[in-house]
Design an enzyme around this catalytic site. Structure first.
Site, short mmCIF file in Angstrom:
data_model
loop_
_atom_site.label_atom_id
_atom_site.label_comp_id
_atom_site.label_asym_id
_atom_site.label_seq_id
_atom_site.Cartn_x
_atom_site.Cartn_y
_atom_site.Cartn_z
CG ASP A 332 6.38 31.72 -8.15
OD1 ASP A 332 7.17 30.76 -8.10
OD2 ASP A 332 5.57 32.00 -7.24
CD GLU A 366 7.52 27.36 -9.99
OE1 GLU A 366 8.19 26.78 -9.13
OE2 GLU A 366 6.63 28.18 -9.71
#
Length: 608
Positions: A332, A366
């Site tokens: 993330d 990401e």
């Protein structure tokens, strides 16, 4: 020069002898030249140690005159040898042809002027991604909204932050108070019970958004990395899910927040309560005010300081510990990890994480805008390809309604034609290696975006988008529920509980289309491992080939009806998806239908 007449090269096995070379290796590269291009010479240019070097190429008699990939017996193949001198070896081709000035063949296509090296082809000598990931079809699950186990007992008590909601009765709050607190109660055993659905869909890899305890439904504000949230069933439920996934020959991917944790995390609570705590160095504190840095100013998400040796040690241990269940990690906010003002440890951190994990572990970062500067290093294997796939597909296939959620870009989703979408895809692909491109995730939607059905506005264009996702180079990632045509105008609103018992919310035809196309990808090696050759692009149409040795797949995607497309393909076309068989005419030309929106796929047979 029309696209189908241009010389062609890409990083696939048809054009590069070794996609995972070692330093010092010689790699053979080929350029395929249609007769119409009139090419008289091809020069291979590389830049070993930063210095341009030209190497001669020669016509390869073993390929010239052969119908490689089932067509193109009149094509000429030029062969050269590339020295892998550096971990990332750039190269391009200088082409001489009758009647024109020499031009460059680059990863961005034909260029008739001088350009920087960032559009070069490249081979990468860093350790390759795990072999299994090249065949992955990923299914993203937001655990709170996927399924609750049939035998699950009602929770005796919810945490104070949770706002209880009814699965098939309450609408999802799309913005404002309650978005992160609404709690529908999905759990990991519920996922285990629904694996038949995933396998029937054609999925072989399950990606879970975070499963660690937190004070939100999304769990990106973890309070610990040492256990699985009891609300999801705890450690035992994750073990049961992993065992069931692996028993089916599938894989399981976890989600780690490398940029931040939650303000209730045990590391942070120690750091904030004691200026002498060892954990203090793991975060950013102002020595005068005591204030701390957080993700984009959201105080519940304190930012992690990767200059801290203690953080590096502990996060490495976390990532390794959970590999007992996970086969890889989605990272993330990878784009911000290790970055703060003058400090930029991002590439070092990505390499550190990768070196600390076994080679068979998938590692995808990401990145919602331009990730190219962070790729083709000894770090992430690929990215969530919002820039080079999601954005151009949305802009090309968007419906008539206004949608202002375009990854933070005002004034919302633009309306662009096929040439612009093609240019964006080529721009991204020209700035990463073929290996990185194929290991990046092709995403139509996710838990952070609007639903593709809302973007396209109808099932016809949704189907075209799905066809692009399945047939273009890259790893398809399906967001749970899109196979049923679920809608949603932003990330929060799109986190709709799965419609297992809501027939009115299920588009069964779309479900069948997902099953058919994902199975087609699994059945056709060219769609998983083949090169990409663009043949025809207009405002409303994209036509391209995916090629491996002696096999090619032709894809025609149309967002609207228009003129039929005539292509000089001296091969029979066998319809394999939404298409009838086609034969070339006496001039060696095939005519593709002009109706739309439509997605058609053919397999190319032997020359006529």
């Amino acid at each position: 020069m029309r696209l189908h007449e241009q010389p062609h090269h890409d990083g696939s096995g048809l054009y590069v002898s070794d996609g995972a070379p070692s330093l010092g290796d010689l790699v053979t590269v080929w350029v395929r030249v249609p007769a119409a291009a009139g090419v008289t010479a091809v020069h291979l240019r590389s830049t070993p140690d930063g210095e341009p070097r030209f190497t001669a190429t020669a016509v390869d008699p073993d390929r010239t005159g052969a119908a490689v990939a089932g067509y193109g017996a009149g094509d000429v193949w030029w062969r050269g040898e590339l020295l892998v001198r550096n971990p990332v070896t750039n190269y391009r081709f200088l082409v001489e042809a009758d009647g024109v000035e020499p031009y460059w063949l680059t990863a961005g296509g034909i260029v008739e002027h001088e350009i920087p090296d960032d559009m070069d082809f490249r081979v990468v000598a860093y350790d390759a991604p795990p072999a299994w990931s090249a065949d992955a079809v990923i299914y993203q699950i937001f655990p709170d909204r996927f399924a609750r186990a049939a035998g699950a007992k009602p929770l005796a008590e919810l945490p104070s932050w949770a706002l209880p909601r009814e699965w098939d009765r309450d609408e999802v709050i799309g913005q404002g108070p309650g978005t992160s607190e609404q709690f529908f109660g999905g759990d990991l055993d519920g996922i285990t019970e629904r694996l038949d659905h995933l396998q029937a869909l054609g999925v072989n890899t399950v990606y879970l958004t975070p499963v660690f305890p937190a004070r939100s439904n999304h769990r990106y504000d973890a309070s610990t990395f040492d256990e699985v949230d009891p609300l999801l069933g705890g450690d035992a439920a994750l073990a049961r899910l992993a065992e069931a996934v692996h028993a089916r020959g599938m894989r399981l991917i976890g989600d780690i927040t490398s940029n931040h944790c939650g303000d209730a995390h045990e590391w942070f609570t120690r750091a904030v309560s004691d200026v002498h705590a060892p954990e203090r160095e793991m975060f950013y504190f102002d020595d005068t005010t005591g204030e701390y840095e957080s993700w984009c100013g959201v105080k519940s998400l304190p930012k992690l300081n990767w200059a801290s040796p203690l953080l590096r040690e502990r996060m490495g241990a976390v990532l390794r510990r959970w590999l007992v269940h996970f086969d890889g990690w989605r990272v993330d906010v990878a784009n911000m990890t290790g970055r703060r003002g003058a400090q930029d440890d991002t590439h070092e951190v990505a390499a550190l994480i990768r070196r600390g994990l076994p080679g068979e572990v998938m590692l995808v970062g990401e990145h919602m805008h331009d990730p190219t500067g962070d790729l083709d290093r000894d770090g992430w294997h690929g990215t969530m390809n919002y820039l080079g796939f999601t954005r151009p597909v949305w802009a090309w296939l968007r419906g008539d309604g206004h949608l202002d959620q375009f990854f933070g870009t005002p004034p919302g989703v633009p309306r662009r034609d096929g040439r612009a979408a093609y240019a964006t895809m080529r721009a991204f692909a020209s700035r990463v290696s073929w290996r990185t491109l194929t290991h990046s995730w092709n995403i139509l939607d996710s838990h952070d975006s609007a639903r593709v059905r809302t973007v396209t506005g109808d099932a016809g264009r949704h189907l075209v988008a799905l066809g692009l996702q399945v047939t273009l180079p890259g790893t398809p990632m399906v967001y749970a529920g899109s196979e049923f045509g679920l809608t949603g105008w932003n990330g929060e609103n799109a986190r709709t509980p799965m419609p297992w018992d809501r027939p009115a919310d299920r588009d069964e035809d779309m479900l069948a289309a997902y099953q058919r196309l994902l199975r087609l990808r699994a059945a056709e090696p060219a769609l998983r491992h083949g090169g990409l050759r663009w043949l025809h692009v207009t405002s409303d149409t994209m036509v391209y080939l995916r090629e491996v040795e002696q096999n090619a797949i032709l894809v025609a995607a149309r967002r609207a009806g228009g003129e039929a497309v005539r292509l000089p393909l001296d091969a029979r076309l066998t319809g394999v998806c939404n298409a009838t068989d086609l034969e070339p005419d006496d001039s060696g030309t095939v005519t593709l239908p002009g109706d739309g929106p439509s997605l058609r796929v053919w397999r190319l047979g032997p020359p006529r």
